[in-house]
Structure formats: C-alpha cells, structure tokens
Design a protein around this motif. Structure first.
Motif, short mmCIF file in Angstrom:
data_model
loop_
_atom_site.label_atom_id
_atom_site.label_comp_id
_atom_site.label_asym_id
_atom_site.label_seq_id
_atom_site.Cartn_x
_atom_site.Cartn_y
_atom_site.Cartn_z
N VAL A 90 0.82 -1.21 0.00
CA VAL A 90 0.00 0.00 0.00
C VAL A 90 0.86 1.26 0.00
O VAL A 90 0.59 2.20 -0.76
CB VAL A 90 -0.97 0.01 1.21
N ARG A 91 1.89 1.31 0.81
CA ARG A 91 2.70 2.52 0.94
C ARG A 91 3.70 2.70 -0.20
O ARG A 91 4.11 3.81 -0.49
CB ARG A 91 3.42 2.52 2.28
N GLN A 92 4.10 1.61 -0.82
CA GLN A 92 5.06 1.66 -1.93
C GLN A 92 4.62 0.68 -3.02
O GLN A 92 5.27 -0.34 -3.24
CB GLN A 92 6.47 1.33 -1.45
N PRO A 93 3.53 1.00 -3.72
CA PRO A 93 2.94 0.02 -4.66
C PRO A 93 3.87 -0.42 -5.78
O PRO A 93 3.74 -1.54 -6.27
CB PRO A 93 1.72 0.73 -5.21
N LYS A 94 4.82 0.39 -6.19
CA LYS A 94 5.73 0.00 -7.28
C LYS A 94 6.81 -0.96 -6.81
O LYS A 94 7.53 -1.53 -7.62
CB LYS A 94 6.38 1.24 -7.91
N ARG A 95 6.93 -1.16 -5.51
CA ARG A 95 7.95 -2.05 -4.97
C ARG A 95 7.44 -3.47 -4.73
O ARG A 95 8.21 -4.38 -4.50
CB ARG A 95 8.53 -1.50 -3.67
N GLY A 96 6.14 -3.65 -4.74
CA GLY A 96 5.57 -4.97 -4.51
C GLY A 96 5.62 -5.81 -5.78
O GLY A 96 6.04 -5.35 -6.85
N THR A 97 5.18 -7.04 -5.66
CA THR A 97 5.09 -7.90 -6.84
C THR A 97 4.07 -7.35 -7.82
O THR A 97 4.30 -7.33 -9.02
CB THR A 97 4.71 -9.34 -6.43
N TYR A 98 2.94 -6.89 -7.27
CA TYR A 98 1.88 -6.31 -8.09
C TYR A 98 1.50 -4.93 -7.55
O TYR A 98 1.58 -4.69 -6.34
CB TYR A 98 0.62 -7.19 -8.06
N ASP A 99 1.10 -4.07 -8.44
CA ASP A 99 0.45 -2.80 -8.12
C ASP A 99 -1.01 -3.02 -8.50
O ASP A 99 -1.35 -4.04 -9.08
CB ASP A 99 1.08 -1.68 -8.95
N ARG A 100 -1.87 -2.10 -8.18
CA ARG A 100 -3.23 -2.23 -8.68
C ARG A 100 -3.71 -0.89 -9.20
O ARG A 100 -3.30 0.16 -8.72
CB ARG A 100 -4.19 -2.88 -7.70
N ALA A 101 -4.57 -0.94 -10.22
CA ALA A 101 -5.10 0.26 -10.86
C ALA A 101 -6.53 -0.02 -11.27
O ALA A 101 -6.92 -1.17 -11.51
CB ALA A 101 -4.26 0.63 -12.08
N ILE A 102 -7.30 1.05 -11.38
CA ILE A 102 -8.69 0.94 -11.79
C ILE A 102 -8.77 0.79 -13.31
O ILE A 102 -8.13 1.54 -14.05
CB ILE A 102 -9.49 2.19 -11.36
N HIS A 103 -9.53 -0.20 -13.75
CA HIS A 103 -9.80 -0.40 -15.18
C HIS A 103 -11.30 -0.50 -15.36
O HIS A 103 -12.01 -1.01 -14.49
CB HIS A 103 -9.12 -1.68 -15.69
N ALA A 104 -11.77 -0.03 -16.50
CA ALA A 104 -13.20 -0.10 -16.81
C ALA A 104 -13.58 -1.53 -17.18
O ALA A 104 -12.87 -2.19 -17.93
CB ALA A 104 -13.53 0.85 -17.96
N THR A 105 -14.70 -2.00 -16.63
CA THR A 105 -15.28 -3.28 -17.01
C THR A 105 -16.76 -3.04 -17.33
O THR A 105 -17.29 -1.97 -17.03
CB THR A 105 -15.18 -4.33 -15.88
N THR A 106 -17.40 -4.03 -17.89
CA THR A 106 -18.83 -3.88 -18.17
C THR A 106 -19.65 -3.81 -16.88
O THR A 106 -20.81 -3.44 -16.91
CB THR A 106 -19.36 -5.04 -19.05
N PHE A 107 -19.04 -4.14 -15.75
CA PHE A 107 -19.71 -4.11 -14.45
C PHE A 107 -19.39 -2.85 -13.66
O PHE A 107 -19.87 -2.68 -12.54
CB PHE A 107 -19.33 -5.36 -13.64
N GLY A 108 -18.56 -2.00 -14.23
CA GLY A 108 -18.14 -0.77 -13.55
C GLY A 108 -16.64 -0.78 -13.33
O GLY A 108 -15.94 -1.74 -13.68
N PRO A 109 -16.11 0.30 -12.76
CA PRO A 109 -14.67 0.38 -12.51
C PRO A 109 -14.23 -0.67 -11.49
O PRO A 109 -14.93 -0.90 -10.50
CB PRO A 109 -14.47 1.80 -11.97
#
Length: 135
Positions: free
Chosen positions: A86-105
């Motif tokens: 959470v504090r350093q998202p680029k340092r973890g194995t994965y980061d997370r970001a919002i993407h559009a889906t047919t069900f919403g963000p």
C-alpha cells in the motif's frame, strides 16, 4: 480512469485473470465474494510467467477476465496474496489500478517486474488450452 475513491471503497470490484479465477488453485481467496461475470479487457495484456500470469497496462485484442464484488477484508487479503504494498505500490510484486469493465470500474492487479522472454497473451485467457499452469 478518474473514479472517485469513495465509489470504489463502498463496493470494490476486482478483476481476476489468473489463479484466482473460478476452478483454479487460488480461487478460495475469493470465498464470500460475489461473482458478477466474465469480461474481456482491451486495456491489459497478460504475460505467462509460468505458474501464474502477470498483467501489464498494454493494449490487447481482449483478454478474458472475471469480475467480483469484494468487501474490504477480502481486498486486504488479495493485496497480501498479490504482494501489493500500500505505501510503496511500485515495490511490490503487483500494483493495482482501476480499469473499466462492463460491471463498472474495478481494481486490476498489474505485474511490477520484468516480463522479458515471457509469452504475451493479447487475446483469450490464461491458462492457455492444455496448459498445466492453471490447476
């Protein structure tokens, strides 16, 4: 995509594309989540990393994903599984970001490390038909 954080915090949606999909080995991490349906994302490309895939925010012809509604506890558990810091998202194995889906963000976990030499999946899903990786 500019989505108000409060909208996501109230009813977070999560996109899964690898071992968290229904019937695969890590799906139990989503116990209690509501399956909303399948979708195809053209805003991400998957890379076959061997035992699991990683997504990069690159255009594709449509990668197969599943979308779930989760609560805050499940999202925290998924963050731990995916090595999201959470504090350093680029340092973890994965980061997370919002993407559009047919069900919403929805949150999509993006792989932070090098994918050189890993096969790209720009259409369809992971695991590829006949692949031993998914179970």
């Amino acid at each position: 995509m500019n989505t108000p954080p409060l909208a996501i915090a109230r009813t977070p949606l999560v996109v899964v594309y690898g071992t968290l999909k229904r019937g695969l080995r890590n799906h139990h991490w989503l116990q209690g989540a509501e399956f909303l349906g399948s979708d195809r994302l053209t805003t991400a490309t998957l890379y076959d990393l061997g035992p699991y895939p990683g997504a990069k925010p690159e255009p594709s012809r449509g990668v197969e994903v599943e979308v779930f509604r989760v609560n805050a506890r499940l999202l925290t558990n998924l963050d731990r599984l995916e090595g999201y810091q959470v504090r350093q998202p680029k340092r973890g194995t994965y980061d997370r970001a919002i993407h559009a889906t047919t069900f919403g963000p929805a949150w999509l976990y993006l792989y932070n490390h090098d994918i050189a030499g890993c096969p790209a999946i720009r259409e369809g899903g992971w695991p590829a038909a006949g692949s031993p990786h998914g179970n």
